[in-house]
Write an enzyme that holds these catalytic residues in place. Structure first.
Site, PDB file in Angstrom:
ATOM      1  N   ASP A  18      44.396  39.418  44.461  1.00  0.00           N
ATOM      2  CA  ASP A  18      44.180  40.732  43.847  1.00  0.00           C
ATOM      3  C   ASP A  18      45.505  41.394  43.460  1.00  0.00           C
ATOM      4  OD1 ASP A  18      41.514  40.243  44.615  1.00  0.00           O
ATOM      5  OD2 ASP A  18      41.789  41.296  46.516  1.00  0.00           O
ATOM      6  N   GLU A 209      34.029  43.405  38.511  1.00  0.00           N
ATOM      7  CA  GLU A 209      34.865  44.111  39.483  1.00  0.00           C
ATOM      8  C   GLU A 209      36.319  44.045  39.023  1.00  0.00           C
ATOM      9  OE1 GLU A 209      34.599  42.165  43.278  1.00  0.00           O
ATOM     10  OE2 GLU A 209      35.281  40.235  42.507  1.00  0.00           O
TER      11      GLU A 209
END
Length: 366
Positions: A18, A209
């Site tokens: 991420d 997302e």
């Protein structure tokens, strides 16, 4: 002599997915979640930070733990995980860390005087009356914050939208005031979720997302993970709060869509969820993403690739490589560890990471 830069760009024992990269001063800093080797869930560890000189992208330095999970007042017992964060510099020059805990749908904020110091809990994003974003009637759950500050204004991008979930409308942007917490413009949806995408430019690449935001020239690039999961896609607009149009795929962690050395629909790695963003380093742009290791979804490592823009601002999707930040191929001598392999040639070819990956016969360095 400068070190060669590899993919994954951090040591073999480190798992930072991420990734949100930023250049502060003469160093690049990467903020992300923190997976555990052979963990049984995502994001089990505390937030740490790594940095490297902008002119030596192979020389990464561990900055230590910047925020323990128990720092949040809602998580004193450490039972909740720290999900994907983002960082921005506020109008006061301080560094603000935005994040969510895995069992609540509000946005927490921590603050620090320096990019990689020890962040201290600061507060929760809230409306003017003090109600926390995500808890007011009609609010959609908050997830995966991405932030961009311009002057006294901070744009907060959030969202998670599973396929077929009609309770989620899409990614949203919320405008915050100079205190970095108080909402001055309520959430606006900037792209559709899968159930509501008919007639839009996002068909087959709807938001799932991982919202992230960057600005290049006068254009805002909204980076996100699509419903196919292995992709990082982008949409562009001249405004940070409206008018976003789907642009294409920036990266795939199984090299789908790449047809220069293989058929476009042939996967060359076991892909799964993806999260990252683009960054300019000394005039060159890169996409930071992650790929999955050890046959599991829960041990993800950060990678990066050089990207090129066409004259119209669109991005040419790069291949996955073993040398993304290196500025060229790895030296053709000596030995390299197998974990640098960017392609897996396997007995069982799959787009997504199975429950168990076995039988892979060779790797590829390129």
């Amino acid at each position: 002599m400068k070190k060669q830069a590899y993919n994954p760009y951090l040591p073999s024992w480190e798992y930072i997915p991420d990734g949100e990269p930023y250049v502060f001063g003469d160093r690049i800093y990467v903020y992300g979640s923190h997976d555990r080797f052979r963990g049984n869930a995502y994001c089990l560890n505390d937030y740490v930070c790594w940095s490297a000189p902008v002119d030596d992208l192979g020389d990464w330095r561990y900055e230590g733990v910047i925020y323990p999970k128990v720092s949040d007042p809602l998580n004193k017992d450490g039972s909740m995980c720290l999900y994907a964060p983002d960082v921005t510099v506020g109008p006061d020059g301080r560094y603000y860390l935005y994040y969510v805990l895995d069992k609540v749908s509000i946005i927490s904020v921590a603050v620090c005087e320096e990019p990689a110091g020890r962040y201290e809990f600061y507060g929760y994003v809230h409306y003017a009356d003090g109600t926390r974003l995500g808890e007011r009637k009609g609010d959609e759950p908050q997830f995966d914050p991405g932030v961009l500050t311009e002057g006294d204004t901070t744009y907060l991008y959030t969202g998670f939208c599973g396929v077929g979930d009609r309770s989620r409308s899409g990614p949203m942007v919320t405008v915050l005031g100079p205190d970095m917490l108080t909402i001055v413009e309520e959430p606006i949806f900037i792209a559709p979720s899968e159930p509501f995408s008919e007639g839009s430019s996002f068909i087959e690449h709807e938001f799932f997302e991982a919202p992230s935001i960057r600005k290049r020239g006068d254009t805002y690039y909204f980076i996100y993970s699509s419903i196919v999961m292995h992709e990082l896609c982008y949409a562009t607009s001249k405004s940070p709060t409206k008018g976003f149009v789907y642009g294409g795929v920036v990266s795939s962690n199984c090299d789908m869509h790449i047809h220069s050395y293989k058929p476009a629909r042939k996967p060359m790695y076991y892909g799964s969820n993806n999260h990252g963003s683009i960054i300019e380093i000394k005039g060159q742009w890169y996409i930071f993403y992650h790929r999955h290791t050890d046959g599991t979804n829960f041990s993800r490592q950060g990678c990066a690739e050089l990207i090129k823009f066409r004259e119209d601002g669109s991005i040419i999707q790069p291949e996955m490589t073993s040398c993304g930040l290196n500025g060229g191929p790895l030296a053709g001598k000596g030995e390299y560890p197998a974990y640098l392999a960017c392609n897996l040639f396997c007995k069982d070819e799959e787009i997504y990471t199975p429950l168990e990956v076995c039988g892979w016969t060779a790797g590829s360095l390129k």
